[in-house]
Motif scaffolding. Sequence first.
Motif, PDB file in Angstrom:
ATOM      1  N   ILE A 324       0.943  -1.103   0.213  1.00  0.00           N
ATOM      2  CA  ILE A 324       0.155  -0.020  -0.170  1.00  0.00           C
ATOM      3  C   ILE A 324       0.957   1.206  -0.097  1.00  0.00           C
ATOM      4  CG2 ILE A 324      -1.670   1.249   1.173  1.00  0.00           C
ATOM      5  CD1 ILE A 324      -2.910  -1.476   2.347  1.00  0.00           C
ATOM      6  N   PHE A 325       0.829   1.953  -1.090  1.00  0.00           N
ATOM      7  CA  PHE A 325       1.757   3.189  -1.472  1.00  0.00           C
ATOM      8  C   PHE A 325       3.365   2.936  -0.866  1.00  0.00           C
ATOM      9  CE2 PHE A 325      -2.460   4.679  -0.200  1.00  0.00           C
ATOM     10  CZ  PHE A 325      -2.898   5.209  -1.639  1.00  0.00           C
ATOM     11  N   GLY A 326       3.687   1.800  -1.079  1.00  0.00           N
ATOM     12  CA  GLY A 326       5.222   1.523  -0.677  1.00  0.00           C
ATOM     13  C   GLY A 326       6.211   1.128  -1.797  1.00  0.00           C
ATOM     14  N   ARG A 327       5.444   1.311  -3.107  1.00  0.00           N
ATOM     15  CA  ARG A 327       6.452   0.887  -4.239  1.00  0.00           C
ATOM     16  C   ARG A 327       6.946  -0.043  -4.391  1.00  0.00           C
ATOM     17  NH1 ARG A 327      10.221   6.659  -5.150  1.00  0.00           N
ATOM     18  NH2 ARG A 327       8.402   8.341  -5.079  1.00  0.00           N
ATOM     19  N   ALA A 328       6.070  -1.141  -3.700  1.00  0.00           N
ATOM     20  CA  ALA A 328       6.522  -2.704  -3.928  1.00  0.00           C
ATOM     21  C   ALA A 328       6.367  -2.910  -5.353  1.00  0.00           C
ATOM     22  CB  ALA A 328       5.681  -3.344  -2.857  1.00  0.00           C
ATOM     23  N   GLY A 329       5.362  -2.717  -6.151  1.00  0.00           N
ATOM     24  CA  GLY A 329       5.263  -3.025  -7.547  1.00  0.00           C
ATOM     25  C   GLY A 329       6.475  -2.939  -8.315  1.00  0.00           C
ATOM     26  N   GLU A 330       7.191  -1.498  -8.131  1.00  0.00           N
ATOM     27  CA  GLU A 330       8.332  -1.173  -8.963  1.00  0.00           C
ATOM     28  C   GLU A 330       9.574  -2.255  -8.665  1.00  0.00           C
ATOM     29  OE1 GLU A 330       9.242   2.929  -8.699  1.00  0.00           O
ATOM     30  OE2 GLU A 330       7.109   3.364  -8.234  1.00  0.00           O
ATOM     31  N   GLU A 331       9.701  -2.708  -7.000  1.00  0.00           N
ATOM     32  CA  GLU A 331      10.595  -3.200  -6.779  1.00  0.00           C
ATOM     33  C   GLU A 331      10.376  -4.865  -7.011  1.00  0.00           C
ATOM     34  OE1 GLU A 331      11.931  -0.502  -2.846  1.00  0.00           O
ATOM     35  OE2 GLU A 331      10.780  -2.375  -2.363  1.00  0.00           O
ATOM     36  N   ILE A 332       9.160  -5.080  -6.941  1.00  0.00           N
ATOM     37  CA  ILE A 332       9.066  -6.600  -7.338  1.00  0.00           C
ATOM     38  C   ILE A 332       9.508  -6.892  -8.886  1.00  0.00           C
ATOM     39  CG2 ILE A 332       7.334  -8.179  -7.755  1.00  0.00           C
ATOM     40  CD1 ILE A 332       6.136  -7.089  -5.144  1.00  0.00           C
ATOM     41  N   ALA A 333       9.037  -5.951  -9.661  1.00  0.00           N
ATOM     42  CA  ALA A 333       9.505  -6.045 -11.101  1.00  0.00           C
ATOM     43  C   ALA A 333      10.748  -5.996 -11.418  1.00  0.00           C
ATOM     44  CB  ALA A 333       8.644  -4.826 -11.766  1.00  0.00           C
ATOM     45  N   ALA A 334      11.583  -5.268 -10.880  1.00  0.00           N
ATOM     46  CA  ALA A 334      12.950  -5.105 -10.995  1.00  0.00           C
ATOM     47  C   ALA A 334      13.747  -6.545 -10.430  1.00  0.00           C
ATOM     48  CB  ALA A 334      13.771  -3.966 -10.084  1.00  0.00           C
ATOM     49  N   LEU A 335      13.289  -6.982  -9.402  1.00  0.00           N
ATOM     50  CA  LEU A 335      13.924  -8.285  -8.983  1.00  0.00           C
ATOM     51  C   LEU A 335      13.385  -9.176  -9.844  1.00  0.00           C
ATOM     52  CD1 LEU A 335      13.048  -7.572  -5.185  1.00  0.00           C
ATOM     53  CD2 LEU A 335      15.294  -7.607  -6.239  1.00  0.00           C
ATOM     54  N   GLU A 336      12.121  -9.537 -10.295  1.00  0.00           N
ATOM     55  CA  GLU A 336      11.743 -10.571 -10.988  1.00  0.00           C
ATOM     56  C   GLU A 336      12.595 -10.506 -12.417  1.00  0.00           C
ATOM     57  OE1 GLU A 336       7.430 -10.413 -11.136  1.00  0.00           O
ATOM     58  OE2 GLU A 336       7.326 -11.668  -9.298  1.00  0.00           O
ATOM     59  N   ALA A 337      12.963  -9.395 -12.893  1.00  0.00           N
ATOM     60  CA  ALA A 337      13.604  -9.177 -14.025  1.00  0.00           C
ATOM     61  C   ALA A 337      14.722  -9.647 -14.020  1.00  0.00           C
ATOM     62  CB  ALA A 337      13.591  -7.784 -14.587  1.00  0.00           C
ATOM     63  N   GLU A 338      15.303 -10.004 -12.988  1.00  0.00           N
ATOM     64  CA  GLU A 338      16.738 -10.628 -12.652  1.00  0.00           C
ATOM     65  C   GLU A 338      16.592 -12.085 -12.161  1.00  0.00           C
ATOM     66  OE1 GLU A 338      19.698  -9.153 -13.324  1.00  0.00           O
ATOM     67  OE2 GLU A 338      18.637  -7.377 -14.180  1.00  0.00           O
ATOM     68  N   ASN A 339      15.447 -12.452 -11.934  1.00  0.00           N
ATOM     69  CA  ASN A 339      14.971 -13.832 -11.712  1.00  0.00           C
ATOM     70  C   ASN A 339      15.564 -14.076 -10.306  1.00  0.00           C
ATOM     71  OD1 ASN A 339      14.301 -14.865 -14.061  1.00  0.00           O
ATOM     72  ND2 ASN A 339      16.274 -15.049 -14.997  1.00  0.00           N
ATOM     73  N   ILE A 340      15.509 -13.010  -9.332  1.00  0.00           N
ATOM     74  CA  ILE A 340      15.732 -13.158  -7.927  1.00  0.00           C
ATOM     75  C   ILE A 340      14.411 -13.521  -7.336  1.00  0.00           C
ATOM     76  CG2 ILE A 340      16.330 -11.645  -5.929  1.00  0.00           C
ATOM     77  CD1 ILE A 340      18.309 -10.183  -7.844  1.00  0.00           C
ATOM     78  N   PRO A 341      14.233 -14.354  -6.452  1.00  0.00           N
ATOM     79  CA  PRO A 341      13.186 -14.966  -5.941  1.00  0.00           C
ATOM     80  C   PRO A 341      12.655 -13.748  -4.686  1.00  0.00           C
ATOM     81  CG  PRO A 341      14.857 -16.603  -5.362  1.00  0.00           C
ATOM     82  CD  PRO A 341      15.595 -15.386  -6.034  1.00  0.00           C
ATOM     83  N   VAL A 342      11.201 -13.441  -4.823  1.00  0.00           N
ATOM     84  CA  VAL A 342      10.946 -12.503  -3.815  1.00  0.00           C
ATOM     85  C   VAL A 342       9.845 -12.953  -2.974  1.00  0.00           C
ATOM     86  CG1 VAL A 342       9.855 -10.059  -3.662  1.00  0.00           C
ATOM     87  CG2 VAL A 342      11.365 -10.726  -5.725  1.00  0.00           C
ATOM     88  N   GLU A 343       9.745 -12.436  -1.749  1.00  0.00           N
ATOM     89  CA  GLU A 343       8.736 -12.992  -0.649  1.00  0.00           C
ATOM     90  C   GLU A 343       7.993 -11.659  -0.080  1.00  0.00           C
ATOM     91  OE1 GLU A 343      10.248 -15.611   1.965  1.00  0.00           O
ATOM     92  OE2 GLU A 343      10.517 -17.078   0.783  1.00  0.00           O
ATOM     93  N   ILE A 344       6.813 -11.702   0.403  1.00  0.00           N
ATOM     94  CA  ILE A 344       6.143 -10.389   0.693  1.00  0.00           C
ATOM     95  C   ILE A 344       5.442 -10.817   1.913  1.00  0.00           C
ATOM     96  CG2 ILE A 344       4.403  -8.877   0.257  1.00  0.00           C
ATOM     97  CD1 ILE A 344       5.518 -10.305  -2.606  1.00  0.00           C
ATOM     98  N   VAL A 345       5.855  -9.882   3.019  1.00  0.00           N
ATOM     99  CA  VAL A 345       5.200 -10.253   4.245  1.00  0.00           C
ATOM    100  C   VAL A 345       4.537  -8.998   4.537  1.00  0.00           C
ATOM    101  CG1 VAL A 345       5.707 -10.372   6.781  1.00  0.00           C
ATOM    102  CG2 VAL A 345       7.260 -11.597   5.138  1.00  0.00           C
ATOM    103  N   PRO A 346       2.975  -9.002   4.661  1.00  0.00           N
ATOM    104  CA  PRO A 346       2.194  -7.742   4.547  1.00  0.00           C
ATOM    105  C   PRO A 346       2.517  -7.343   6.218  1.00  0.00           C
ATOM    106  CG  PRO A 346       0.901  -9.926   4.972  1.00  0.00           C
ATOM    107  CD  PRO A 346       2.444 -10.198   4.405  1.00  0.00           C
ATOM    108  N   GLY A 347       2.148  -5.995   6.468  1.00  0.00           N
ATOM    109  CA  GLY A 347       2.204  -5.343   7.588  1.00  0.00           C
ATOM    110  C   GLY A 347       0.699  -4.536   7.823  1.00  0.00           C
ATOM    111  N   ILE A 348       0.508  -4.032   9.164  1.00  0.00           N
ATOM    112  CA  ILE A 348      -0.599  -3.311   9.205  1.00  0.00           C
ATOM    113  C   ILE A 348      -0.477  -2.008   8.616  1.00  0.00           C
ATOM    114  CG2 ILE A 348      -1.740  -2.251  11.373  1.00  0.00           C
ATOM    115  CD1 ILE A 348      -1.323  -4.717  12.874  1.00  0.00           C
ATOM    116  N   THR A 349      -1.301  -1.825   7.965  1.00  0.00           N
ATOM    117  CA  THR A 349      -1.118  -0.351   7.259  1.00  0.00           C
ATOM    118  C   THR A 349      -1.712   0.888   8.139  1.00  0.00           C
ATOM    119  OG1 THR A 349      -1.681   0.868   5.271  1.00  0.00           O
ATOM    120  CG2 THR A 349      -3.579  -0.300   6.477  1.00  0.00           C
TER     121      THR A 349
END
Length: 492
Positions: A324-349
């Motif tokens: 949520i408004f954390g620019r996660a989408g940009e970071e996930i896309a950059a990591l996946e483009a390099e085939n780097i595993p990404v995990e997401i742990v949600p937090g209380i907004t």
Amino acid sequence: MDALKPQRNEPARMERLAKLPVFWGLEGKRVVLAGGSDGAAWKAELLLACGAELHLYCEASELSESFAALVAKGQMLRWHDRPWGPDIFEGAELALADCETDAEAASFCDAARAAGVPVNIIDKPEFCQFQFGSIVNRSPVVVSISTDGAAPILAQAIRRRIETLLPLSLKDWGALAQTIRERVNLRLAPGASRRSFWEKFVDRAFTERLDEGSEERLLADIGMQVARAGSGRGLVTLVGAGPGDAELLTLKAVRALQAADVILFDDLVSAEVLEMARREAKRMLVGKRGGRESCRQEDINDMMIRLAKAGKRVVRLKSGDPMIFGRAGEEIAALEAENIPVEIVPGITAASAMASRLGVSLTHRDHAQSVRFVTGHSRQGKLPENIDWQSLSNPSVTTVFYMGGRTAGDIQSCLLAHGMPASTPVVVMISVSRANEQRWCGSLAQLAVAVERLGVNEPVLIGIGDTFHAASAAFSVTGSEEAYSVSVQKAG
């Protein structure tokens, strides 16, 4: 890249300790105990449970009924029907005594210390070189709690709570860990792969029952970790740090922090949350806060990629929820483009934290048919141009503006221009859930002036809609409406 350097004082890796917690091996060691009271009997049971060779010195007349029953069982307990003397300390690992008077306690303490033996006088902390904590026993897993003698009842209460968290089966899992540890160490080098194996082991210990196939499955996990280590790649976990209060972290977030090699954290992440991280993890501030010098997103992406390719377990720690408004989408896309595993742990907004702090439901069925989270600024630092103000101007829609401190005046103007009543309830909260939390409740007509007086140097959250009427009604306003009273309340 200078912005990637630490820009604030980090919390100490270890805060001051009242006492050093030490677990002392006593298997087959000689321990001396003077006094035959019930209190001494309890200490004797602890020492015998550790495998100590216990020598008890007291006359028969001093032996309590419970201690006499313990003596009758034999075990590794030798009873000497005589008072203690300076000769009893030779070869002793530890010395304990139950003394009625301070004079006797001082005499025993001085004699033990003169012989070079660590000493404990039961219930007389001023004569103790070491103390016993309140114990949770899942041996080989042992938890000891100490309050440095200040509040034994508190230590007991903490122990009861820990007892409920640790399943009895943990004892068997601990024994299994001892069985396979050597094989794990031989096949997995120290570092990320070995730590990952033990993290999965712990997850199983808390969620699975031990059965005949458990050991085989764990050994298969070792093989998977060996293969993964051979790839030379780490992984990145995007972790939600919540609004600031460390107690609002999820268990999964804490585990990720405890497993990290490197933590890239935002400027809004609290020191209390960072304190939950593994001590050895490298912490790097990649501060991002409106109105201040920040790291470029491209630099952060490059750093995550470089660290992961070096085999590091990277935690990207973001305030609130990363999605949520954390620019996660940009970071996930950059990591996946390099085939780097990404995990997401949600937090209380932050909006959820605000609702809980106010005791207000964001979707109260009598006041709100929907809830929306809206960013208060675009890439250019202004309100986004594509906001549907017409739909947001309905008071039955609960709207929460994130990062809207510097655009509060524009938010107010746009909503009023699209027909929202000036009397619509509004709540402004700053540093939600933190010690410096501030809150203001009033109407839409007052919003801009209220935010100006509150200030925008800390995170600002603006809630608008009929659902906040209850908060406004409960809010204690002093002075006239023009005073725009501000209430400061500590989190807790």
